[in-house]
Design a protein around this motif. Structure first.
Motif, mmCIF file in Angstrom:
data_model
loop_
_atom_site.group_PDB
_atom_site.id
_atom_site.type_symbol
_atom_site.label_atom_id
_atom_site.label_comp_id
_atom_site.label_asym_id
_atom_site.label_seq_id
_atom_site.Cartn_x
_atom_site.Cartn_y
_atom_site.Cartn_z
ATOM 1 N N ALA A 1 38.241 -3.190 9.547
ATOM 2 C CA ALA A 1 38.967 -2.868 10.776
ATOM 3 C C ALA A 1 39.521 -4.154 11.382
ATOM 4 O O ALA A 1 38.777 -5.112 11.642
ATOM 5 N N GLU A 2 40.818 -4.185 11.606
ATOM 6 C CA GLU A 2 41.463 -5.398 12.097
ATOM 7 C C GLU A 2 40.902 -5.848 13.449
ATOM 8 O O GLU A 2 40.817 -7.038 13.736
ATOM 9 N N GLU A 3 40.463 -4.889 14.275
ATOM 10 C CA GLU A 3 39.999 -5.244 15.617
ATOM 11 C C GLU A 3 38.555 -5.760 15.628
ATOM 12 O O GLU A 3 38.059 -6.223 16.661
ATOM 13 N N LEU A 4 37.887 -5.738 14.492
ATOM 14 C CA LEU A 4 36.498 -6.184 14.434
ATOM 15 C C LEU A 4 36.436 -7.693 14.669
ATOM 16 O O LEU A 4 36.997 -8.479 13.915
ATOM 17 N N ALA A 5 35.703 -8.117 15.719
ATOM 18 C CA ALA A 5 35.682 -9.533 16.086
ATOM 19 C C ALA A 5 34.298 -10.153 15.979
ATOM 20 O O ALA A 5 34.110 -11.320 16.330
ATOM 21 N N ALA A 6 33.323 -9.385 15.503
ATOM 22 C CA ALA A 6 31.955 -9.899 15.370
ATOM 23 C C ALA A 6 31.272 -9.189 14.213
ATOM 24 O O ALA A 6 31.746 -8.153 13.728
ATOM 25 N N ILE A 7 30.166 -9.771 13.749
ATOM 26 C CA ILE A 7 29.397 -9.118 12.703
ATOM 27 C C ILE A 7 28.884 -7.789 13.262
ATOM 28 O O ILE A 7 28.256 -7.766 14.325
ATOM 29 N N PRO A 8 29.148 -6.676 12.605
ATOM 30 C CA PRO A 8 28.759 -5.375 13.155
ATOM 31 C C PRO A 8 27.241 -5.229 13.251
ATOM 32 O O PRO A 8 26.494 -5.693 12.379
ATOM 33 N N ALA A 9 26.799 -4.589 14.318
ATOM 34 C CA ALA A 9 25.366 -4.300 14.485
ATOM 35 C C ALA A 9 25.062 -2.936 13.873
ATOM 36 O O ALA A 9 25.953 -2.145 13.580
ATOM 37 N N GLY A 10 23.787 -2.668 13.692
ATOM 38 C CA GLY A 10 23.360 -1.354 13.238
ATOM 39 C C GLY A 10 23.663 -1.067 11.789
ATOM 40 O O GLY A 10 23.984 0.073 11.430
ATOM 41 N N LEU A 11 23.560 -2.091 10.913
ATOM 42 C CA LEU A 11 23.753 -1.835 9.487
ATOM 43 C C LEU A 11 22.617 -0.983 8.940
ATOM 44 O O LEU A 11 21.480 -1.083 9.401
#
Length: 536
Positions: A37-47
């Motif tokens: 996702a282009e708008e993703l600006a941080a490492i995603p939580a909840g993997l």
């Protein structure tokens, strides 16, 4: 048992729970999470807890701050590909004790802090390709004692600290290709005793320190191609007894010192094409009995010594194409009886020794294209029982009796399609004809008259000379008559000269004469065309 009316209420929280298992903007597979996702600006939580691989592709991630990966301690592989990443701070990879593979490719990092990877003691592979890195701190790899593969390709590195690789005693693969390195410290690689593959291709290296590779006894592949190397120290490859493949193409090497390859007993592949070599010393390849593939093409070689390939008895593929070779010494290929492919095209060869290919019984492909050959000696291919692809195009072939052996050999052993672009340059009446399509009787040679003979007499062919054949023709080459001692065998006549000449065709019930000449003498040919009365 729940009633049917309660089922939708039960399913909603269940589906919601499943959807939360994969972060928004990501796709989750069995053990891999891919976020694009282009708008993703941080490492995603909840993997998902079972996810071991995390891949971020073309997101807005601009910085990795301390603890960026939260509590995802189960991650073993992290790939950050073509993101907007510009900064990696110390401690960014903290809390990842099981990380084995880390890749950051296609970012604009420019630089890294010395402690960027300090806690990744179990890391086995680190890739920092095409990240615009201009320099690396000397302590960047401290603590990475288990690292086996390091890729630094496609950056803007102009130099490397001599102690940079000191902690990497377990490293097996090092790729520093496509940078701007102009020199490397002599002790840079000394700690890498386990190294098996080294890539220094596509840099600006103009010279190598004599002891640069000292201590790399296990090195198997070495890439030095596409640099600016003009010469090599005589001892630069000494001690590389395990080396199997060596790339030196596309440099500016003008000479190779004697004994340069003498310690490379396991070398099987050597590429020297695209350099500035003008001559090669005899015995240059002594000590390379396993060398199987050698390319010397696209150099400036004008001559080679007869003993050049002594010691390279295992050679199977050899290219000397695109040089300036005017001749080849007899016996040149005697030391390499295992040759299966030999490329001699695009040189200045005018003649070949009749025994040049003797004993090459395994030879399958031979290119003689784009030279200055007009004929070949009889019997030149008699020992080449496996030869099936012979490239002859681009030569000024003189299609006379001296080519009879070659034509017969082509008809018997080589598929005609291989030489569809091989044409006669002479004599005039065969110029432009396809060589493999000729008939044997078309290949004739003039036999000079003796002074005491009557006009039209014959001189017996001396031993070893061309057969007693002669081709007579008119000045335009439109009428050709081939004769032997006792009789004329064939006639080719274009009754009208070229269409632009204005000469009329030979009409019915008419006669035309031509005066035909050759070095055998002259004769007069008369052709009459008479129409027969009657039906049909």
């Amino acid at each position: 048992m729940a009633s049917a009316g309660l089922l939708p209420c039960l399913l909603v929280p269940l589906l919601a729970g499943l959807s939360r298992a994969c972060p928004e903007g990501c796709d989750c597979f069995q053990r891999e999470v891919v976020c694009s996702a282009e708008e993703l600006a941080a490492i995603p939580a909840g993997l998902p807890e079972r996810a071991t691989d995390l891949v971020l592709v073309e997101t807005s991630l601009a910085a990795l701050r301390p603890g960026a990966f939260g509590n995802h301690s189960q991650l073993a592989k992290v790939v950050l590909l073509n993101n907007e990443l510009r900064r990696v701070e110390a401690g960014a990879f903290g809390g990842l004790p099981g990380l084995r593979d880390l890749e950051i490719t296609g970012s604009a990092l420019a630089g890294l802090p010395g402690t960027a990877f300090r806690n990744l003691t179990g890391l086995r592979k680190l890739t920092l390709n095409f990240d615009s890195l201009t320099g690396l701190p000397e302590d960047l790899f401290w603590g990475l004692d288990c690292l086996e593969a390091l890729h630094l390709q496609g950056n803007e590195l102009q130099g490397l600290p001599e102690a940079l690789f000191r902690p990497l005693g377990a490293l097996r693969v090092l790729n520093v290709a496509q940078n701007l390195l102009e020199h490397v410290p002599e002790g840079l690689l000394a700690p890498l005793g386990s190294l098996e593959l080294l890539k220094l291709s596509d840099n600006h290296l103009a010279a190598l320190p004599p002891g640069l590779f000292r201590g790399l006894g296990g090195l198997r592949e070495l890439f030095l191609d596409a640099n600016r190397l003009a010469e090599l120290p005589p001892e630069v490859f000494r001690g590389l007894g395990a080396l199997e493949r060596l790339w030196l193409q596309r440099n500016a090497i003008g000479r190779l010192p004697a004994g340069l390859f003498s310690s490379l007993a396991n070398l099987t592949f050597l590429n020297l094409e695209g350099n500035a070599l003008r001559a090669l010393a005899g015995g240059l390849f002594l000590g390379t009995p396993k060398l199987a593939r050698l390319s010397l093409s696209h150099n400036r070689l004008e001559n080679v010594s007869a003993g050049l390939f002594g010691g390279a008895s295992g050679l199977s593929v050899l290219s000397l194409s695109h040089n300036r070779l005017g001749s080849l010494p007899p016996g040149l290929f005697g030391p390499v009886p295992r040759l299966t492919e030999l490329y001699l095209g695009s040189n200045n060869l005018t003649a070949l020794d009749g025994g040049l290919f003797r004993n090459l019984s395994l030879l399958e492909q031979l290119s003689l294209s784009h030279n200055l050959l007009s004929s070949l000696p009889d019997g030149i291919f008699d020992d080449n029982f496996s030869l099936f692809h012979l490239a002859l195009h681009g030569n000024p072939w003189a299609c006379d009796c001296r080519l009879a052996y070659l034509l017969g050999w082509l008809h018997e052993y080589v598929e005609g399609l291989f030489n569809r672009q091989t044409y006669c340059a002479g004599p005039p009446y065969l110029r432009g004809q396809l060589l493999p399509a000729l008939r044997p009787e078309q290949l004739v040679c003039p036999v000079p008259l003796r002074a005491e003979d009557e006009p039209g007499g014959w001189e017996p062919a001396a031993e070893g000379r061309a057969p007693a054949r002669c081709a007579y023709s008119n000045p335009e080459g439109t009428v050709v008559l081939a004769c032997e001692r006792d009789a004329c065998r064939w006639l080719r006549a274009q009754l009208s000269a070229r269409q632009t000449s204005g000469t009329r065709s030979l009409a019915f019930n008419s006669t035309q004469e031509w005066l035909l000449k050759s070095s055998c003498g002259s004769l007069r040919l008369t052709i009459s065309i008479n129409a027969l009365a009657g039906e049909g």
